[in-house]
Design a protein around this motif. Structure first.
Motif, PDB file in Angstrom:
ATOM      1  N   ARG A   4      -6.425  52.103 -19.208  1.00 43.02           N
ATOM      2  CA  ARG A   4      -6.382  50.847 -19.851  1.00 43.02           C
ATOM      3  C   ARG A   4      -7.536  49.755 -19.375  1.00 43.02           C
ATOM      4  O   ARG A   4      -7.933  49.248 -20.285  1.00 43.02           O
ATOM      5  CB  ARG A   4      -4.884  50.149 -19.330  1.00 43.02           C
ATOM      6  N   TRP A   5      -7.912  49.800 -17.900  1.00 43.94           N
ATOM      7  CA  TRP A   5      -8.810  48.916 -17.490  1.00 43.94           C
ATOM      8  C   TRP A   5     -10.110  49.460 -18.125  1.00 43.94           C
ATOM      9  O   TRP A   5     -10.802  48.395 -18.639  1.00 43.94           O
ATOM     10  CB  TRP A   5      -9.013  48.966 -16.004  1.00 43.94           C
ATOM     11  N   PHE A   6     -10.332  50.816 -18.333  1.00 38.75           N
ATOM     12  CA  PHE A   6     -11.322  51.114 -18.650  1.00 38.75           C
ATOM     13  C   PHE A   6     -11.817  51.040 -19.885  1.00 38.75           C
ATOM     14  O   PHE A   6     -13.094  50.378 -20.335  1.00 38.75           O
ATOM     15  CB  PHE A   6     -11.714  52.878 -18.431  1.00 38.75           C
ATOM     16  N   ARG A   7     -10.725  51.029 -20.910  1.00 40.19           N
ATOM     17  CA  ARG A   7     -10.805  50.707 -22.324  1.00 40.19           C
ATOM     18  C   ARG A   7     -11.327  49.319 -22.365  1.00 40.19           C
ATOM     19  O   ARG A   7     -12.208  48.927 -23.143  1.00 40.19           O
ATOM     20  CB  ARG A   7      -9.389  50.877 -23.252  1.00 40.19           C
ATOM     21  N   ASN A   8     -10.794  48.407 -21.874  1.00 38.72           N
ATOM     22  CA  ASN A   8     -10.960  46.884 -21.667  1.00 38.72           C
ATOM     23  C   ASN A   8     -12.181  46.510 -21.252  1.00 38.72           C
ATOM     24  O   ASN A   8     -13.196  45.860 -21.987  1.00 38.72           O
ATOM     25  CB  ASN A   8     -10.046  45.999 -21.077  1.00 38.72           C
ATOM     26  N   PHE A   9     -12.716  47.240 -19.974  1.00 36.41           N
ATOM     27  CA  PHE A   9     -13.871  47.302 -19.733  1.00 36.41           C
ATOM     28  C   PHE A   9     -15.374  47.353 -20.474  1.00 36.41           C
ATOM     29  O   PHE A   9     -16.095  46.850 -20.758  1.00 36.41           O
ATOM     30  CB  PHE A   9     -14.140  48.037 -18.412  1.00 36.41           C
ATOM     31  N   SER A  10     -14.878  48.549 -21.050  1.00 35.98           N
ATOM     32  CA  SER A  10     -16.046  49.139 -22.123  1.00 35.98           C
ATOM     33  C   SER A  10     -16.164  48.233 -23.431  1.00 35.98           C
ATOM     34  O   SER A  10     -17.330  47.899 -23.926  1.00 35.98           O
ATOM     35  CB  SER A  10     -15.535  50.412 -22.778  1.00 35.98           C
ATOM     36  N   GLY A  65     -19.612  45.602 -24.054  1.00 35.37           N
ATOM     37  CA  GLY A  65     -20.502  46.118 -25.201  1.00 35.37           C
ATOM     38  C   GLY A  65     -20.789  47.663 -25.413  1.00 35.37           C
ATOM     39  O   GLY A  65     -21.624  47.980 -26.023  1.00 35.37           O
ATOM     40  N   PHE A  66     -19.846  48.534 -24.833  1.00 33.06           N
ATOM     41  CA  PHE A  66     -19.805  49.950 -24.725  1.00 33.06           C
ATOM     42  C   PHE A  66     -19.172  50.471 -26.148  1.00 33.06           C
ATOM     43  O   PHE A  66     -19.349  51.840 -26.184  1.00 33.06           O
ATOM     44  CB  PHE A  66     -19.596  50.604 -23.475  1.00 33.06           C
TER      45      PHE A  66
END
Length: 156
Positions: free
Chosen positions: A108-114, A118-119
């Motif tokens: 969940r964190w990685f999806r939001n971070f991406s 702008g990834f």
């Protein structure tokens, strides 16, 4: 994970004893499973030592110091068995402790971070091979654990 093509569970199962900044390598010999237990990797071939880039080596040196400072603020000591990716939790008697990070929480964190950086939206980290340096097809095939050599275009 983007720099090494490790599986999510492998990266989240790493401890400081697995990372060698001196040899610029990471030993993968365990994973953190969805049931919150440390287990052997998915297969015998998944146990491996991988080389890491100079960029990742520098970041690990930085992160080790930063994590030690964070832990010290909670009265905790960083040891070889401390997870690289961690969460702070409290025990039943309210004492702080460091644990491996939950796989779903990390995703969940990685999806939001991406998205926020702008990834774009990643469906899975291993699905996208991030190549900063020139890497040949045979090396990538080995990282993805294919039995035969595949063309670099097969990953694009």
């Amino acid at each position: 994970m983007l720099d090494t093509d490790m599986r999510r569970a492998e990266a989240l199962g790493m401890t400081w004893s697995d990372a060698s900044v001196e040899n610029r390598s990471i030993l993968i010999e365990q994973r953190f499973a969805a049931d919150r237990s440390v287990r052997s990797p998915k297969s015998k071939k998944s146990v491996r030592r991988i080389s890491i880039s100079e960029t990742l080596t520098s970041y690990l040196e930085f992160w080790k110091k930063e994590q030690a400072r964070e832990m010290e603020a909670f009265g905790l000591e960083q040891v070889k068995g401390t997870p690289l990716v961690h969460s702070f939790e409290r025990t039943k008697d309210r004492h702080p402790q460091v644990n491996f990070m939950d796989l779903n929480g990390f995703s969940r964190w990685f999806r939001n971070f991406s998205v926020e950086n702008g990834f774009g939206k990643f469906e899975g980290v291993r699905t996208y091979h991030y190549v900063k340096e020139t890497v040949d097809g045979e090396t990538i095939s080995k990282r993805y654990e294919h039995k035969e050599w595949l063309e670099l275009r097969d990953y694009c």
